[in-house]
Scaffold this motif. Structure first.
Motif, PDB file in Angstrom:
ATOM      1  N   PHE A  76       0.832  -1.209   0.000  1.00 48.72           N
ATOM      2  CA  PHE A  76       0.000   0.000   0.000  1.00 48.72           C
ATOM      3  C   PHE A  76       0.865   1.258   0.000  1.00 48.72           C
ATOM      4  CE2 PHE A  76      -3.199  -2.909   2.089  1.00 48.72           C
ATOM      5  CZ  PHE A  76      -4.022  -2.971   0.979  1.00 48.72           C
ATOM      6  N   SER A  77       1.945   1.247   0.772  1.00 49.56           N
ATOM      7  CA  SER A  77       2.850   2.399   0.784  1.00 49.56           C
ATOM      8  C   SER A  77       3.539   2.561  -0.559  1.00 49.56           C
ATOM      9  CB  SER A  77       3.891   2.241   1.893  1.00 49.56           C
ATOM     10  OG  SER A  77       3.284   2.230   3.170  1.00 49.56           O
ATOM     11  N   LEU A  78       3.898   1.444  -1.195  1.00 56.27           N
ATOM     12  CA  LEU A  78       4.526   1.502  -2.512  1.00 56.27           C
ATOM     13  C   LEU A  78       3.590   2.105  -3.536  1.00 56.27           C
ATOM     14  CD1 LEU A  78       6.891   0.682  -4.413  1.00 56.27           C
ATOM     15  CD2 LEU A  78       5.756  -1.535  -4.657  1.00 56.27           C
ATOM     16  N   LEU A  79       2.329   1.766  -3.450  1.00 57.91           N
ATOM     17  CA  LEU A  79       1.360   2.206  -4.447  1.00 57.91           C
ATOM     18  C   LEU A  79       0.818   3.593  -4.157  1.00 57.91           C
ATOM     19  CD1 LEU A  79      -0.118   1.227  -6.995  1.00 57.91           C
ATOM     20  CD2 LEU A  79      -1.921   0.340  -5.494  1.00 57.91           C
ATOM     21  N   TYR A  80       0.448   3.851  -2.902  1.00 59.74           N
ATOM     22  CA  TYR A  80      -0.254   5.091  -2.571  1.00 59.74           C
ATOM     23  C   TYR A  80       0.617   6.125  -1.863  1.00 59.74           C
ATOM     24  CZ  TYR A  80      -4.380   2.249  -3.538  1.00 59.74           C
ATOM     25  OH  TYR A  80      -5.309   1.442  -4.137  1.00 59.74           O
ATOM     26  N   GLY A  81       1.675   5.697  -1.182  1.00 60.75           N
ATOM     27  CA  GLY A  81       2.488   6.630  -0.430  1.00 60.75           C
ATOM     28  C   GLY A  81       2.242   6.532   1.062  1.00 60.75           C
ATOM     29  N   GLY A 221      11.035   4.790  -1.664  1.00 64.12           N
ATOM     30  CA  GLY A 221      11.308   5.467  -0.398  1.00 64.12           C
ATOM     31  C   GLY A 221      10.234   5.255   0.640  1.00 64.12           C
ATOM     32  N   ASP A 222       8.979   5.249   0.218  1.00 61.17           N
ATOM     33  CA  ASP A 222       7.876   5.112   1.170  1.00 61.17           C
ATOM     34  C   ASP A 222       7.662   3.685   1.646  1.00 61.17           C
ATOM     35  OD1 ASP A 222       7.379   7.821   1.062  1.00 61.17           O
ATOM     36  OD2 ASP A 222       5.926   7.632  -0.581  1.00 61.17           O
ATOM     37  N   SER A 223       8.106   2.705   0.860  1.00 53.20           N
ATOM     38  CA  SER A 223       7.892   1.310   1.243  1.00 53.20           C
ATOM     39  C   SER A 223       9.098   0.676   1.923  1.00 53.20           C
ATOM     40  CB  SER A 223       7.535   0.476  -0.001  1.00 53.20           C
ATOM     41  OG  SER A 223       8.581   0.522  -0.962  1.00 53.20           O
ATOM     42  N   THR A 224      10.201   1.390   1.999  1.00 55.11           N
ATOM     43  CA  THR A 224      11.417   0.858   2.612  1.00 55.11           C
ATOM     44  C   THR A 224      11.865   1.791   3.727  1.00 55.11           C
ATOM     45  OG1 THR A 224      12.060  -0.042   0.459  1.00 55.11           O
ATOM     46  CG2 THR A 224      13.743   0.011   2.167  1.00 55.11           C
ATOM     47  N   SER A 225      11.869   1.298   4.937  1.00 55.41           N
ATOM     48  CA  SER A 225      12.199   2.146   6.082  1.00 55.41           C
ATOM     49  C   SER A 225      13.634   2.634   6.045  1.00 55.41           C
ATOM     50  CB  SER A 225      11.943   1.383   7.396  1.00 55.41           C
ATOM     51  OG  SER A 225      12.730   0.196   7.438  1.00 55.41           O
ATOM     52  N   ASP A 226      14.532   1.892   5.393  1.00 56.58           N
ATOM     53  CA  ASP A 226      15.938   2.281   5.356  1.00 56.58           C
ATOM     54  C   ASP A 226      16.266   3.264   4.239  1.00 56.58           C
ATOM     55  OD1 ASP A 226      16.412   0.564   7.476  1.00 56.58           O
ATOM     56  OD2 ASP A 226      16.906  -1.136   6.170  1.00 56.58           O
ATOM     57  N   ARG A 228      14.044   6.084   3.235  1.00 50.38           N
ATOM     58  CA  ARG A 228      13.014   7.122   3.181  1.00 50.38           C
ATOM     59  C   ARG A 228      13.470   8.332   2.377  1.00 50.38           C
ATOM     60  NH1 ARG A 228       8.344   4.667   4.568  1.00 50.38           N
ATOM     61  NH2 ARG A 228       8.410   3.711   6.641  1.00 50.38           N
ATOM     62  N   TRP A 229      14.790   8.555   2.329  1.00 43.91           N
ATOM     63  CA  TRP A 229      15.312   9.736   1.653  1.00 43.91           C
ATOM     64  C   TRP A 229      15.028   9.706   0.148  1.00 43.91           C
ATOM     65  CZ3 TRP A 229      18.951   8.686  -2.107  1.00 43.91           C
ATOM     66  CH2 TRP A 229      19.543   7.419  -2.059  1.00 43.91           C
ATOM     67  N   LEU A 230      14.759   8.510  -0.413  1.00 38.89           N
ATOM     68  CA  LEU A 230      14.499   8.426  -1.846  1.00 38.89           C
ATOM     69  C   LEU A 230      13.242   9.207  -2.248  1.00 38.89           C
ATOM     70  CD1 LEU A 230      15.303   4.665  -2.605  1.00 38.89           C
ATOM     71  CD2 LEU A 230      16.596   6.674  -3.347  1.00 38.89           C
ATOM     72  N   SER A 231      12.233   9.182  -1.385  1.00 39.09           N
ATOM     73  CA  SER A 231      11.002   9.901  -1.724  1.00 39.09           C
ATOM     74  C   SER A 231      11.214  11.411  -1.771  1.00 39.09           C
ATOM     75  CB  SER A 231       9.891   9.547  -0.734  1.00 39.09           C
ATOM     76  OG  SER A 231      10.234   9.956   0.573  1.00 39.09           O
ATOM     77  N   ALA A 239       4.780  16.423  -3.225  1.00 39.71           N
ATOM     78  CA  ALA A 239       3.355  16.729  -3.110  1.00 39.71           C
ATOM     79  C   ALA A 239       2.750  16.042  -1.896  1.00 39.71           C
ATOM     80  CB  ALA A 239       2.624  16.302  -4.381  1.00 39.71           C
ATOM     81  N   GLN A 240       3.210  14.824  -1.590  1.00 37.94           N
ATOM     82  CA  GLN A 240       2.668  14.104  -0.441  1.00 37.94           C
ATOM     83  C   GLN A 240       3.323  14.518   0.868  1.00 37.94           C
ATOM     84  OE1 GLN A 240       3.328  10.101  -2.139  1.00 37.94           O
ATOM     85  NE2 GLN A 240       1.115   9.854  -2.128  1.00 37.94           N
ATOM     86  N   GLN A 241       4.585  14.930   0.789  1.00 30.83           N
ATOM     87  CA  GLN A 241       5.290  15.308   2.013  1.00 30.83           C
ATOM     88  C   GLN A 241       4.864  16.663   2.562  1.00 30.83           C
ATOM     89  OE1 GLN A 241       7.180  13.513   3.887  1.00 30.83           O
ATOM     90  NE2 GLN A 241       7.309  11.725   2.542  1.00 30.83           N
ATOM     91  N   THR A 242       4.024  17.392   1.833  1.00 31.10           N
ATOM     92  CA  THR A 242       3.427  18.595   2.424  1.00 31.10           C
ATOM     93  C   THR A 242       2.437  18.236   3.531  1.00 31.10           C
ATOM     94  OG1 THR A 242       1.741  18.614   0.680  1.00 31.10           O
ATOM     95  CG2 THR A 242       3.691  19.986   0.333  1.00 31.10           C
ATOM     96  N   ARG A 243       2.064  16.954   3.584  1.00 30.12           N
ATOM     97  CA  ARG A 243       1.179  16.407   4.628  1.00 30.12           C
ATOM     98  C   ARG A 243      -0.152  17.157   4.731  1.00 30.12           C
ATOM     99  NH1 ARG A 243       4.618  14.269   9.739  1.00 30.12           N
ATOM    100  NH2 ARG A 243       2.488  13.546  10.193  1.00 30.12           N
ATOM    101  N   PRO A 244      -0.924  17.205   3.645  1.00 27.49           N
ATOM    102  CA  PRO A 244      -2.243  17.856   3.736  1.00 27.49           C
ATOM    103  C   PRO A 244      -3.132  17.146   4.756  1.00 27.49           C
ATOM    104  CG  PRO A 244      -1.610  17.468   1.455  1.00 27.49           C
ATOM    105  CD  PRO A 244      -0.634  16.721   2.297  1.00 27.49           C
TER     106      PRO A 244
END
Length: 547
Positions: A76-81, A221-226, A228-231, A239-244
């Motif tokens: 789900f994180s890989l697909l949606y973020g 980046g979102d699906s791998t805890s090690d 995260r910097w890739l995202s 767009a997602q990291q603005t955390r709406p």
């Protein structure tokens, strides 16, 4: 006494932006159909999802189950973020739609900029305009202005519609700003791509490849805890990291702003380093003489169509694997309420949530494959307007033979894509399923499911052939037909659209397998419509003038 003709002083000075306003108006006129479809499609979907969220997750228990289900499956994180807050409608919308809308607005930006710059050079119209009083940067500026304005308008409408749906204004503003920022970044990416490539299809390929890499970086980046910097390397991730709707981080918006300025400046700096009609990356020289395998109309069509077809096949394989991997856990994600079952039934599935999800994804694959069919068919129109059909037709190649060499990819290619998506979805679902579902049975069920969708895709392709043969100046409306079918099928059931409206889309008529019983009647009617439109289009192509 003799008179001396001189060019206007403005043209002599070479004012870089002369004619920008006129080219902008021309671009808006040419895009008066396709651009509003993009804007409406990408603007109103978030607000329309609010009522669906309330139906799917009416209480705190169902929302807690949603949060737990999303956290339990890395796919789900890989697909949606990242899921920052799924206890509110706004947080859910930001998770499910934020990344995909950023991706789609990026595609809109790339196609728009390429269409009004590099594609104009391909046809020779840009060179004709350059001989008049038009500045060197006018065409690029007009294209960037149209794409950038459309991106900003999409963001603004998202803010307005989400606020009117009683979502928090701050979250709506962050969501709209993130979408608009992604559009601006990919507008600048396209401005660079059209300087590098010599042909519009290559420029579109570069732009879409950058979008694909951005999506993969965000997913990895979102699906791998090690990692995260890739995202943070992806405009889609920004767009997602603005955390709406989940504690907005406004400083993240500085990243797309900076990237837009840097990439846009690079595009403008590269423009004067090349001649009109050429690219900075020179094409590879061809052979002195064609190989025997290339000396036919079909071989030429294969040479032109193989790149896009391969890209679509890879995309469908990846998408099928992703959707199949999350199918077995979809019950925990969407819940098991009566409202859920009703919505999935209207989407075309059965009472079983997993089967309903798989049927809905198969239908989605069919809709997307129809867009490939439109692209493959419209390649004939681009070859025609590029004056590359006339030399072929001056030989022993007939019109029908030339058209058939391209249409075999349009029709067979759409079937191939849904088959690839179904196979990979079946394999992934069979491997991830914890029940009695085996890989063989899952693949078999999904192959049947995708095959019954093929006639619906062929209807859209045949509409495109009809426009090409009868109304060649309006072939761009084929994209509108594909987008309309996708829009009705995806969002019509969710908003309880009348059945008469749903029936307009050909994708609503095939039986929704797995789960639903097989019926041949709608497939026969879809094939009849597709054949009639195909015959009419080819008849028109035989009778009309070339060009």
């Amino acid at each position: 006494m003799t008179a001396t003709l001189t060019r206007p002083a403005v043209a002599t000075r070479g004012h870089a932006l002369v004619g920008t306003w006129h080219l902008t108006r021309l671009a808006l006129r040419r895009d008066r159909v396709i651009l509003p479809i993009w804007i409406v499609l990408l603007s109103v979907v978030p607000a329309g999802t609010v009522s669906s969220y309330n139906q799917f997750y009416p209480d705190a228990a169902s929302r807690a189950a949603l949060t737990a289900g999303a956290a339990a499956n890395p796919s789900f994180s890989l697909l949606y973020g990242p899921a920052f807050d799924l206890t509110t409608a706004g947080g859910f919308i930001a998770w499910r739609l934020g990344g995909f809308l950023a991706l789609l607005v990026g595609l809109m930006a790339v196609f728009t900029v390429t269409r009004h710059t590099r594609a104009e050079e391909d046809t020779g119209r840009a060179e004709l305009l350059a001989s008049t009083v038009v500045g060197r940067y006018a065409a690029l500026t007009a294209a960037v202005a149209v794409s950038g304005a459309a991106s900003l308008l999409i963001g603004l409408i998202q803010v307005a519609t989400m606020s009117s749906a009683k979502l928090p204004a701050a979250g709506a503003l962050a969501f709209g700003a993130g979408t608009a920022g992604a559009g601006l970044v990919f507008t600048a990416v396209a401005a660079v791509a059209v300087q590098l490539a010599e042909y519009s299809r290559t420029a579109n390929g570069i732009g879409t490849a950058v979008i694909g890499v951005a999506f993969l970086l965000r997913g990895a980046g979102d699906s791998t805890s090690d990692a995260r910097w890739l995202s943070w390397l992806s405009p889609i991730g920004w767009a997602q990291q603005t955390r709406p709707f989940a504690g907005e981080r406004w400083w993240v918006l500085l990243l797309p702003a900076a990237a837009t300025v840097v990439l846009g400046a690079a595009g403008y700096a590269l423009l004067p380093r090349r001649d009109v009609g050429t690219g900075l990356v020179p094409p590879r020289p061809g052979r002195p003489a064609a190989k025997p395998s290339l000396r036919s109309a079909f071989a030429l069509a294969w040479r032109l169509q193989r790149g896009p077809l391969l890209g679509w096949v890879i995309g469908f394989a990846v998408g099928g694997a992703l959707f199949g991997s999350i199918a077995s856990g979809i019950s925990g994600l969407v819940g098991d309420t009566e409202q859920t079952r009703q919505i999935f039934e209207r989407l075309g599935g059965s009472d079983a949530i997993v089967d309903a999800f798989l049927a809905a994804m198969v239908s989605l694959f069919a809709m997307l494959s129809a867009l490939y069919g439109v692209q493959a068919t419209l390649r004939m129109r681009s070859e025609e307007t590029g004056v590359r059909f006339e030399p072929l037709l001056a030989t022993r190649v007939s019109r029908l033979r030339l058209a058939a060499s391209h249409l075999v990819f349009a029709y067979a290619g759409t079937a191939l894509l849904v088959l690839v998506g179904g196979v990979f979805m079946g394999i992934s679902h069979g491997l991830r399923s914890g029940g009695g579902t085996t890989v063989g049975s899952a693949v078999g069920d999904l192959l049947t499911a995708v095959l019954v969708q093929v006639p619906a895709t062929w209807v859209i392709v045949s509409v495109c052939v009809l426009l090409f043969g009868v109304l060649p100046r309006f072939t761009g409306l084929a994209w509108a037909a594909g987008a309309l079918g996708l829009l009705i099928s995806l969002f019509g059931p969710v908003v309880n659209a009348p059945q008469a409206v749903l029936d307009v889309s050909p994708f609503q008529h095939p039986p929704k397998i797995p789960g639903a019983p097989f019926t041949a009647t709608p497939l026969v009617w879809l094939l009849v419509v597709a054949v009639m439109a195909l015959v009419a289009g080819l008849a028109g192509w035989r009778r009309r003038d070339v060009g």
